[in-house]
Design a protein around this motif. Structure first.
Motif, short mmCIF file in Angstrom:
data_model
loop_
_atom_site.label_atom_id
_atom_site.label_comp_id
_atom_site.label_asym_id
_atom_site.label_seq_id
_atom_site.Cartn_x
_atom_site.Cartn_y
_atom_site.Cartn_z
N LYS A 5 -12.48 4.81 1.48
CA LYS A 5 -12.16 3.67 -0.34
C LYS A 5 -12.39 4.70 -1.22
O LYS A 5 -11.78 4.45 -2.43
CB LYS A 5 -13.37 2.90 -0.65
CG LYS A 5 -13.19 1.88 0.57
CD LYS A 5 -12.66 0.80 0.80
CE LYS A 5 -12.95 -0.68 0.02
NZ LYS A 5 -11.38 -1.49 -0.64
N THR A 6 -13.22 5.83 -1.11
CA THR A 6 -12.76 6.84 -2.35
C THR A 6 -11.89 8.44 -2.99
O THR A 6 -11.42 8.99 -3.14
CB THR A 6 -14.19 7.13 -3.36
OG1 THR A 6 -15.14 7.31 -1.69
CG2 THR A 6 -14.57 5.74 -3.54
N TRP A 8 -1.17 -3.12 -10.53
CA TRP A 8 -1.73 -2.09 -9.85
C TRP A 8 -3.55 -2.57 -9.47
O TRP A 8 -3.95 -2.81 -10.66
CB TRP A 8 -1.82 -0.59 -10.11
CG TRP A 8 -0.09 0.05 -9.68
CD1 TRP A 8 0.75 -0.23 -10.47
CD2 TRP A 8 0.20 0.12 -8.31
NE1 TRP A 8 1.84 0.89 -10.19
CE2 TRP A 8 1.75 0.45 -9.08
CE3 TRP A 8 -0.38 0.89 -7.34
CZ2 TRP A 8 2.42 1.54 -8.02
CZ3 TRP A 8 0.45 1.35 -6.28
CH2 TRP A 8 2.13 1.46 -6.98
N VAL A 9 -4.17 -2.59 -8.32
CA VAL A 9 -5.61 -2.70 -8.25
C VAL A 9 -6.49 -1.42 -8.48
O VAL A 9 -6.23 -0.55 -8.60
CB VAL A 9 -6.02 -3.43 -7.02
CG1 VAL A 9 -6.57 -3.19 -6.70
CG2 VAL A 9 -5.23 -4.25 -6.22
N ALA A 10 -6.99 -1.52 -9.70
CA ALA A 10 -8.58 -1.48 -10.33
C ALA A 10 -9.41 -0.48 -9.36
O ALA A 10 -9.71 -1.19 -8.07
CB ALA A 10 -8.57 -1.47 -11.92
N ALA A 11 -9.42 0.58 -9.14
CA ALA A 11 -10.73 1.31 -8.32
C ALA A 11 -11.52 0.94 -8.98
O ALA A 11 -12.52 0.17 -10.08
CB ALA A 11 -11.36 2.78 -8.65
N PRO A 47 -5.88 9.26 -0.10
CA PRO A 47 -4.89 8.44 -1.28
C PRO A 47 -4.45 7.55 -1.08
O PRO A 47 -2.85 7.34 -0.25
CB PRO A 47 -4.50 9.99 -0.81
CG PRO A 47 -4.61 10.81 -0.09
CD PRO A 47 -5.74 10.59 0.44
N PHE A 48 -4.93 6.82 -1.03
CA PHE A 48 -3.97 5.48 -0.96
C PHE A 48 -4.29 4.12 -2.05
O PHE A 48 -5.03 4.38 -2.97
CB PHE A 48 -4.35 4.41 0.56
CG PHE A 48 -4.41 4.78 2.01
CD1 PHE A 48 -2.96 4.20 2.04
CD2 PHE A 48 -5.37 5.32 2.02
CE1 PHE A 48 -3.01 4.47 3.55
CE2 PHE A 48 -5.41 5.58 3.41
CZ PHE A 48 -3.92 5.28 4.37
N TRP A 49 -2.80 3.33 -2.36
CA TRP A 49 -3.28 2.61 -3.39
C TRP A 49 -2.44 1.49 -3.41
O TRP A 49 -1.33 0.83 -2.50
CB TRP A 49 -2.33 3.63 -4.94
CG TRP A 49 -2.89 4.52 -5.06
CD1 TRP A 49 -4.10 4.96 -6.41
CD2 TRP A 49 -2.58 5.89 -4.46
NE1 TRP A 49 -4.34 6.30 -5.85
CE2 TRP A 49 -3.13 6.92 -5.29
CE3 TRP A 49 -1.43 6.22 -3.59
CZ2 TRP A 49 -2.99 7.90 -5.14
CZ3 TRP A 49 -0.84 7.39 -4.11
CH2 TRP A 49 -2.60 8.30 -4.16
N LYS A 50 -2.86 0.11 -4.21
CA LYS A 50 -2.52 -1.59 -3.84
C LYS A 50 -2.68 -1.64 -4.98
O LYS A 50 -2.39 -1.49 -5.44
CB LYS A 50 -3.89 -1.80 -3.28
CG LYS A 50 -4.44 -1.96 -1.89
CD LYS A 50 -5.70 -2.83 -1.81
CE LYS A 50 -6.71 -2.75 -0.42
NZ LYS A 50 -7.94 -1.98 -0.49
N LYS A 51 -1.09 -2.06 -4.65
CA LYS A 51 -0.14 -3.26 -5.77
C LYS A 51 -0.18 -4.18 -5.66
O LYS A 51 0.31 -5.11 -3.58
CB LYS A 51 1.11 -2.65 -6.31
CG LYS A 51 1.89 -3.07 -7.51
CD LYS A 51 3.63 -1.90 -7.42
CE LYS A 51 3.36 -3.09 -9.41
NZ LYS A 51 4.78 -2.45 -9.35
N LEU A 82 1.02 -1.10 -0.13
CA LEU A 82 -0.16 0.65 -0.05
C LEU A 82 0.50 1.24 -0.49
O LEU A 82 1.69 1.38 0.32
CB LEU A 82 -0.37 -0.25 1.26
CG LEU A 82 -1.90 -0.64 1.03
CD1 LEU A 82 -2.46 -1.71 2.47
CD2 LEU A 82 -3.25 0.10 1.06
N GLU A 83 0.76 2.26 -1.14
CA GLU A 83 1.25 3.72 -0.82
C GLU A 83 -0.12 4.26 -0.43
O GLU A 83 -1.02 4.55 -0.59
CB GLU A 83 1.84 3.27 -2.46
CG GLU A 83 2.59 4.96 -2.95
CD GLU A 83 3.03 5.10 -4.26
OE1 GLU A 83 3.11 3.84 -5.20
OE2 GLU A 83 3.04 5.93 -5.20
#
Lengths: 156, 84
Positions: free
Chosen positions: A121-122, A138-141, A125-129, A54-55
């Motif tokens: 969730k929306t 990278w996980v898509a929204a 600002p987190f992003w999962k790889k 998680l970034e």
């Protein structure tokens, strides 16, 4: 209200006890714990996610989470709120996110807990790889997450 | 004016950088013109203008294409968020 963004694991029992300590007006505590799954969202069948990283956007993340909690406190009568979101590398089964909401009665606690998660969730600002034997992706929204947030907009 | 630019997640990897301090020309006044200015670098940078799915934050607040930009602002570009 207390918001933390951390790499370390959290202890749900400890956090709950801290939140409710000396606050005897609390009659209800609702909590949500999000875990890392081993399943890739797009195919939904293969259990091949070995880990995820998680970034996040330091500074904005904390601010976004605090704004979401403030909005929840304006909508419902809440006594205490705790949000912890982890970042870094996590393996399936590990907890990513914790939301605990305490109020006098259960209605407010249930609703606010769901509201905070839907906006997190929306808006945070987190992003999962994901890591898998086939490599990183990278996980898509998900559209479902946008609709879950949107349904709160017209019921203030 | 000089801006602090940040790139996250898939975008950071595609561009090969997490951010930069950049002096921009006078015609860069909002998010739209900044994206066009960066896309003009060519190559992978074109996604800043072409991607329909890019989010922007100005000074750590979600921003739209018309959001104004001033000297010293922190402008971040990233894909839709996937936390929780």
């Amino acid at each position: 209200m207390s918001v933390s963004v951390q790499s370390a694991a959290f202890d749900v029992a400890f956090e709950t006890a801290e939140l409710t300590k000396n606050a005897h007006g609390i009659g209800a505590v609702a909590s949500f714990i999000g875990l890392v799954r081993d399943m890739h969202e797009a195919d939904g069948t293969s259990s091949n996610v070995t880990a995820m990283t998680l970034e996040h956007y330091p500074g904005m993340t904390e601010q976004a989470l605090e704004e979401i909690v403030t909005e929840a406190q304006q909508r419902w009568k809440l006594i205490a709120v705790r949000v912890i979101h982890r970042y870094g590398r996590l393996e399936p089964g590990e907890a990513i996110v914790l939301v605990i909401v305490a109020s006098a009665h259960r209605g407010e606690a249930f609703a606010a807990c769901e509201f905070i998660m839907d906006f997190l969730k929306t808006r945070a600002p987190f992003w999962k790889k994901e890591e898998s034997p086939e490599g990183g992706r990278w996980v898509a929204a998900r559209d479902e997450d946008e609709s879950a947030t949107a349904r709160w907009m017209d019921r203030r | 004016m000089t801006l602090k630019l940040l790139y996250f997640a898939h975008l950071r990897e595609a561009l090969g950088t997490g951010g930069e301090d950049l002096a921009v020309p006078a015609h860069v006044t909002d998010v739209r013109t900044l994206r066009a200015h960066l896309a003009a670098r060519g190559g992978t940078w074109k996604i800043l203008e072409e991607s329909q799915n890019l989010r922007t934050a100005v000074n750590q607040q979600m921003a739209g294409q018309d959001s104004l930009i001033a000297a010293g602002d922190e402008v971040a570009f990233f894909p839709p968020v996937t936390g929780g």
